[in-house]
Write an enzyme that holds these catalytic residues in place. Sequence first.
Site, PDB file in Angstrom:
ATOM      1  N   GLU B  46       9.620   7.151  81.181  1.00 28.89           N
ATOM      2  CA  GLU B  46      10.641   7.887  80.454  1.00 28.89           C
ATOM      3  C   GLU B  46      12.010   7.235  80.617  1.00 28.89           C
ATOM      4  O   GLU B  46      12.404   6.868  81.731  1.00 28.89           O
ATOM      5  CB  GLU B  46      10.760   9.332  80.949  1.00 28.89           C
ATOM      6  CG  GLU B  46      11.846  10.082  80.169  1.00 28.89           C
ATOM      7  CD  GLU B  46      12.231  11.436  80.749  1.00 28.89           C
ATOM      8  OE1 GLU B  46      11.671  11.836  81.776  1.00 28.89           O
ATOM      9  OE2 GLU B  46      13.118  12.081  80.148  1.00 28.89           O
ATOM     10  N   ASP B 111      20.719   7.960  96.303  1.00 32.97           N
ATOM     11  CA  ASP B 111      22.015   7.971  95.645  1.00 32.97           C
ATOM     12  C   ASP B 111      23.065   8.300  96.703  1.00 32.97           C
ATOM     13  O   ASP B 111      23.056   9.392  97.264  1.00 32.97           O
ATOM     14  CB  ASP B 111      21.991   9.039  94.538  1.00 32.97           C
ATOM     15  CG  ASP B 111      23.315   9.126  93.788  1.00 32.97           C
ATOM     16  OD1 ASP B 111      23.355   9.863  92.791  1.00 32.97           O
ATOM     17  OD2 ASP B 111      24.287   8.455  94.187  1.00 32.97           O
ATOM     18  N   ASP B 113      26.956   8.847  97.310  1.00 30.27           N
ATOM     19  CA  ASP B 113      28.125   9.139  96.490  1.00 30.27           C
ATOM     20  C   ASP B 113      29.329   9.362  97.398  1.00 30.27           C
ATOM     21  O   ASP B 113      29.269  10.157  98.322  1.00 30.27           O
ATOM     22  CB  ASP B 113      27.796  10.412  95.694  1.00 30.27           C
ATOM     23  CG  ASP B 113      28.835  10.724  94.660  1.00 30.27           C
ATOM     24  OD1 ASP B 113      30.026  10.425  94.902  1.00 30.27           O
ATOM     25  OD2 ASP B 113      28.474  11.267  93.616  1.00 30.27           O
TER      26      ASP B 113
END
Lengths: 485, 428
Positions: B46, B111, B113
Site C-alpha cells: 500500500e 520514528d 521526533d
Amino acid sequence: MQFYSRRKKLIGNSQTEQLYGHCLQFYGQPPIENISLSEFETFAVDRLKLLKTVENLGVSYVKTSELYTKKLDAEEFLPGLNVRNCETDEYEKRRKDHISHFILRLAYCQTEDLRRWFIQQEIDLFRYRFNDLPSKNIGQFLQYNNLHYHTISIDEKKKLMDKLVTSSFAVSGSTVDGKDFYKVPFQDALDLVRTRKVYLNGGYVYIPHQDIVTIVLNDFRTRLSKALALTARSLPAVQSDERLQPLLNHLSHAYVGQDYSIQKSIGKISLEQIDPLSAKSYPLCMRQLHRGLRDSHHLRHGGRMQYGLFLKGIGLTLDQALQFWRSEFVKGKVDADKFDKAYAYSIRHMFGKEGKRTDYTPYSCMKVILSNPPSQGDQHGCPFRHSDPELLKQKLQSYKVSPSGISQVGKDSGFSLNHPNQYFMESQKLLGGPGAGVKVEVKREDNPATKPPNPSPHQTPGPGNLPQEVAAEITEDLDSFFQDA
Amino acid sequence: MTTADYDQASLPDLLPLYYRRLFPFSQYHRWLNYGGVTKNYFQNREFSFTLKDDIYVRYQSFSTQNELEKEMQKMNPYKIDIGAVYSHRPNQHNTVKSGSFQALEKELVFDIDMTDYDDVRSCCSGADICPKCWTLMTIAIRILDRALRDDFGFRHCLWVYSGRRGVHCWVCDEAARKLSVAARSAVAEYLSLVKGGDETVRKVVLSDPIHPFITESLTVVENYFSQYALLGQDILGSKEAVDKVLALLPEDILFLCATFHMIFGVHSVASLLAKHALMKTAFFNQMTAKKGHYFEMEIMLQYCYPRLDVNVSKGVNHLLKSPFSVHPKTGRISVPIDLRELDRFDPFEVPTISLICEELDQPKTEEEQDDNMENENKKEAGERRKMRDYKRTSLAKYVKLFDNFLEEMAHSRKGEVLKNSGECNLNP
C-alpha cells in the site's frame, strides 16, 4: 442428545490416559464425547466464574506475587478442574477442564474484544497452573508438546556469564553454573524481551530453565489465538442450535457488562453544559483531558480518542461533537478548513461513519489503564495509574478531596473495575435525584515497575488505594463539593 | 550555498520536475520488490499520497515500476507514505470479502521526533531544530542502531532524515518484515527507557540489576553528555534549569545538595555538579553507596536517551513517510543518513527540492559528458537521461547510499539461498 457422565467412566483408563496424558494441556484437540445440557451449562458457568476471578485478581495484584497465588489457591471454582502440583491423575477434573475450555471458546470467539479477554484470562490461569508444576512435570510437558528449545554449552555459558547475571534479577553466578540455559529466538519470548528481563543477543534470548514458563505461555497464546479465529468461522453452525444459542449469548454478555455504546441520554446534553458537567460529574481522567483541551485548544490522538468516545457515551451527537471539537481547535493553531480536513474525519470515524464503520465503544477503566500509556505531551491515561504521586495529590487537593482521604495508601483493599461513563452516570443520578451516595471507585496503582524504588523517610502518598471507610469519606467530601459547586 | 530558497508555493512547479527527472524510481522499486522472492510483494504494497489541497488518498498500489512512475508523475503527490504488504492488491480492497483483506508484512519502523524532547531541550521547541539539539538524534541513532544489530540481530537498517525535525528507521530484514504486532510492540518496549507524559517528573527509573542494554546505551550517552548537555544545552546554567535537574533527584540526595548549598553557596554547587566532582567525592560516594541509587544515570538518560513513539512501531499497517519523499514545509528531501559519517550529518545541509531542481539546469561539466559517452550504448535513452540527471545534483550521494544499502540486501539474499540449498563452498 443426552449422555450421562456415569457411562464415561466405564470406557476405561487407557483411552483417558491417551487423551489426558498430562494434568496441564494446550487444549489442542476438542472433546468428542457427548454430554448433557446441564453439564454443558455447569461446566461453562463454573469456568467463567473462575476466569472472572482471575481477571479481578490480575488487576489488583502482580500476577506472579505470593499474594496473588494465595488468593487464587483459595478460589472456589478452581479445584473442580485442577489438581495442585499435578499430584494425582484425576480424570474427572481433567475432563472438566478440557470441556469447559472449549465451551467458552464458542462463547468468546465472536468479537475481537471477547477474544482478547478470553485469551488474557486463560493465559493467566495457565501461568498460575504451570508455575505450580514440579520441575519433572515441566520437562514432561515440553516433551509432550514438542517444544524443542536448545541448551547452550558450558563454554558458551562461561563466556556469557557476566551478561547473563546482569540481565536477570533471578540469575546469579551459581545459577549459570548449575542450571541449563536455553537459546530461544526472541519472537518466542516476547514478554521477557518487552520487560528486558533476559539477555538478548543476535536475535536470541538466553533463558534459565526456570523461566521457560514465559516461552510456553507465548506458544499457548499463539495457538489459542489461531484456534479462536477458526472457531469463529464455524460458529454459525453452532449458533443455529436453539438449545445452545441463549446460553452462549448469556455467557458472553456476562463479561462485557454495559459498554455504554447505546446512549439512552443521546442528545440530552447541550454543549454549554459540558464545562459545569466536567466539574461535577467527570471522573478525574476525563476532567484532566477536558482541562487540557480548554487550556491548549488541542489534544493528541490518544487524548482525542479517550475523551471523544467518552463524550459519545454521555450522549453527544455527532454534530455536537464536531461543533465542540472544531470550536476548541479553531481557538488554537488549527483553522476551520484544516480541522475539517484533518480532524473531522477521525471524529466521524469514532461515530462509525467512516472506514469500516465500527461504532467504537467508550474505553473502560481497564482499557485506559492497560493500553497505550501516555508519554511526553500526552494528556490521556488514568491519573491514578499514570501520574506522579505528588502531582496527583495536588490535583485531588485542588478538587477539594479531603487530605486524610489522600494520604491513605498501601492498604490491601479490593475494588471493582469501573468505567468512566459509569462514574458519570452514577454521579448524574445522584445529582438528579435523591438516593444513595455515589460510589467512588479508585484505581489502585500497584505495579512495582512504575513506583520509585527508593524509600523515603515518610510515607509518600501514592495513587489512590483506599479502604472502604476512606472511600466513603471521599464520597462525602465529593458530595458536598457537588452541592457547593 | 547549498540551499536555494524554498517556497512552498512553488511545489506545484517543482514536483513534476522532481518526479520526472530526479526521483530514483529504479532503486525504489528494487527496494520494495525485495528480489522478487515473494510473489506479488510489490503489487500488494500500500502507498498513500497527499495531493495538493490536502487531498489524501489511501490504498494505492501498482503492478510494475513503470505503473508507479506514471501514476506519481500524473498525481505529483506532495507527500508519499508507505504502508504494509497486504493479502490482496490494496487498490482492489473493496472487492475483497470483508475480513479477508489483511496486512501481512511490513518493515519494522521507528520514528524519532524532536518535539518529544521539548521538556529537556532549552534551545528550541516544537517543530524547530538547531545544531545543538540535533545531537539528540545522533545519540538516538547510535543507541538504536547498535541495539537493533547486536541485540536483535537485524542487519539491514535504513536510517532516513524525516525532512524537518526527526529521523526514521526502516528495518528491512525478512525476519523484521514478518514480525507480528505483539513482537513489534515488544521490540519497541525493550528499546524504551523514558516513560511518562507531562504529569511525570521522573521519567527514567532504574533498578538492580542494570541490564547490559542499559549499560551499552549509557556508554553512548556518556560520550556526548558533557558537550551536549552541560555545554550546549547548559542544563546547569540557570536556577530554573538547575531546579529541573534537581527535581529528578531522590530526597536524601537533595538534602545533601541543600547542605552543600548552605556551606558553599549556589554557584559552587552548580559548578561542582557540572564537573561531576560532587558525584565523585568520597563523601558523596559514601552517602550513595546504598544500593539502588542510580540517579546520575537516570538524569543523563532522561536528558538524552531516545524517545520513540511505540504506536508507530507497533502497527503492521501503519503508514510512514517514504524515503525520497519531499517535506512540504521545508522542501527537504527525506534522504538516507550515512552512519559512517553520522557525527558530521547536518540536517541544514540536506538538499531541498528547489536546490536540486536548480542544479538540473546547470550546464554539464566535462566529466559528465565523458560519462555520458560511456553509457550511451548500455541503456535506453530515457533511463540514461534520468541517470545523468540526479547524478548532477546534490541528491547523487544519497542515491548512492541507498544503492549500497540495496546491494547489501541483495548480497544477503544470495547468501540465504546458497545456505538453504546447501551449496556453500567453504573449502574450494
